[in-house]
Motif scaffolding. Structure first.
Motif, PDB file in Angstrom:
ATOM      1  N   TYR A 255       0.859  -1.180   0.000  1.00 30.33           N
ATOM      2  CA  TYR A 255       0.000   0.000   0.000  1.00 30.33           C
ATOM      3  C   TYR A 255       0.896   1.232   0.000  1.00 30.33           C
ATOM      4  CZ  TYR A 255      -3.117   3.681   1.626  1.00 30.33           C
ATOM      5  OH  TYR A 255      -3.833   4.866   1.745  1.00 30.33           O
ATOM      6  N   THR A 256       0.635   2.156  -0.931  1.00 32.49           N
ATOM      7  CA  THR A 256       1.465   3.347  -1.083  1.00 32.49           C
ATOM      8  C   THR A 256       0.610   4.606  -1.108  1.00 32.49           C
ATOM      9  OG1 THR A 256       2.937   2.016  -2.485  1.00 32.49           O
ATOM     10  CG2 THR A 256       3.322   4.391  -2.457  1.00 32.49           C
ATOM     11  N   GLN A 257       1.075   5.637  -0.423  1.00 33.40           N
ATOM     12  CA  GLN A 257       0.468   6.963  -0.502  1.00 33.40           C
ATOM     13  C   GLN A 257       1.434   7.886  -1.223  1.00 33.40           C
ATOM     14  OE1 GLN A 257      -0.445   7.967   3.593  1.00 33.40           O
ATOM     15  NE2 GLN A 257      -2.424   6.911   3.511  1.00 33.40           N
ATOM     16  N   PHE A 258       0.885   8.707  -2.149  1.00 32.43           N
ATOM     17  CA  PHE A 258       1.706   9.594  -2.973  1.00 32.43           C
ATOM     18  C   PHE A 258       1.396  11.059  -2.705  1.00 32.43           C
ATOM     19  CE2 PHE A 258       1.358   5.644  -5.371  1.00 32.43           C
ATOM     20  CZ  PHE A 258       2.667   5.406  -5.735  1.00 32.43           C
ATOM     21  N   ASN A 259       2.430  11.880  -2.839  1.00 34.37           N
ATOM     22  CA  ASN A 259       2.249  13.336  -2.802  1.00 34.37           C
ATOM     23  C   ASN A 259       1.803  13.812  -4.182  1.00 34.37           C
ATOM     24  OD1 ASN A 259       3.384  13.684  -0.119  1.00 34.37           O
ATOM     25  ND2 ASN A 259       5.367  13.227  -1.054  1.00 34.37           N
ATOM     26  N   THR A 260       0.907  14.784  -4.220  1.00 35.49           N
ATOM     27  CA  THR A 260       0.532  15.425  -5.482  1.00 35.49           C
ATOM     28  C   THR A 260       0.454  16.929  -5.244  1.00 35.49           C
ATOM     29  OG1 THR A 260      -1.801  15.037  -4.937  1.00 35.49           O
ATOM     30  CG2 THR A 260      -0.777  13.506  -6.484  1.00 35.49           C
ATOM     31  N   PRO A 261       0.788  17.741  -6.263  1.00 36.90           N
ATOM     32  CA  PRO A 261       0.761  19.192  -6.077  1.00 36.90           C
ATOM     33  C   PRO A 261      -0.662  19.730  -5.934  1.00 36.90           C
ATOM     34  CG  PRO A 261       1.230  18.642  -8.366  1.00 36.90           C
ATOM     35  CD  PRO A 261       1.229  17.352  -7.613  1.00 36.90           C
ATOM     36  N   TRP A 262      -0.799  20.763  -5.151  1.00 40.42           N
ATOM     37  CA  TRP A 262      -2.098  21.437  -5.000  1.00 40.42           C
ATOM     38  C   TRP A 262      -2.558  21.951  -6.358  1.00 40.42           C
ATOM     39  CZ3 TRP A 262      -4.196  26.211  -5.895  1.00 40.42           C
ATOM     40  CH2 TRP A 262      -5.401  26.496  -5.245  1.00 40.42           C
TER      41      TRP A 262
END
Length: 202
Positions: A97-104
């Motif tokens: 299970y992975t959580q990713f950062n994304t730009p606003w």
């Protein structure tokens, strides 16, 4: 028997067509830097391109395998990875299970992958990646990535070198601006391979 045979043939054709749809063709090189080549390809039926990164690392298969199998530690070199954990390991399969950062203002993404490890007769190691979005309930603060299909492949080249290929096609789910999607398919393979290379060659 005739109808059973026809059904078998139809099922076989369906599998072949599904497989063909998932595979990208006509790779176009979009970036070559620091010994890393990134190529993109259209995928039938998808608005998102598949990406492929290839490089040669001065390292060992054992070190690359260890870096891959350290699931939480791998987040340090996977592009835009915020956190990652191993959910289950069984034989040659594991679930992560992975959580990713994304730009606003894009909402953060998460994904659940089934990883199948295959050892080749040529000494290669392939880790096939398949999205299994329903494996876990969705998190309220994340949009679940709806489709992932790809692989890592490590091929020994002799003289202490390994050719590494990272190829993925993904559907990020929800709404993603085209500028971000176009940037991600180049940055993801390049930055991931560059960071992995730095660690593998230490």
């Amino acid at each position: 028997m005739g109808s059973l045979h026809r059904m078998a043939v139809l099922c076989g054709m369906t599998v072949l067509l599904a497989s063909a749809a998932a595979q990208a063709e006509d790779w176009q090189v979009v970036k070559e830097q620091d010994g890393i080549k990134v190529s993109l390809s259209e995928v039938a039926g998808s608005k998102y391109k598949a990406y492929q990164g290839v490089t040669v690392m001065k390292t060992t298969m054992a070190k690359l395998r260890a870096l891959q199998e350290d699931v939480s530690g791998a987040c340090a070199w996977i592009h835009e990875c915020k956190s990652q954990k191993l959910l289950k390991h069984e034989g040659d399969k594991s679930w992560t299970y992975t959580q990713f950062n994304t730009p606003w203002p894009v909402k953060s993404r998460d994904s659940v992958l089934e990883v199948t490890t295959v050892e080749g007769a040529d000494g290669s190691l392939t880790r096939n990646l398949k999205g299994v979005p329903k494996y876990l309930p969705e998190e309220p603060d994340y949009v679940r990535v709806t489709q992932v299909e790809g692989f890592w492949k490590f091929l020994p080249k002799g003289a202490g070198q390994v050719e590494v290929t990272y190829q993925v096609h993904t559907d990020p789910g929800g709404s993603v601006p085209s500028w971000l999607a176009n940037k991600f398919v180049v940055d993801a393979p390049f930055n991931t391979l560059k960071a992995l290379k730095e660690r593998a060659e230490k």
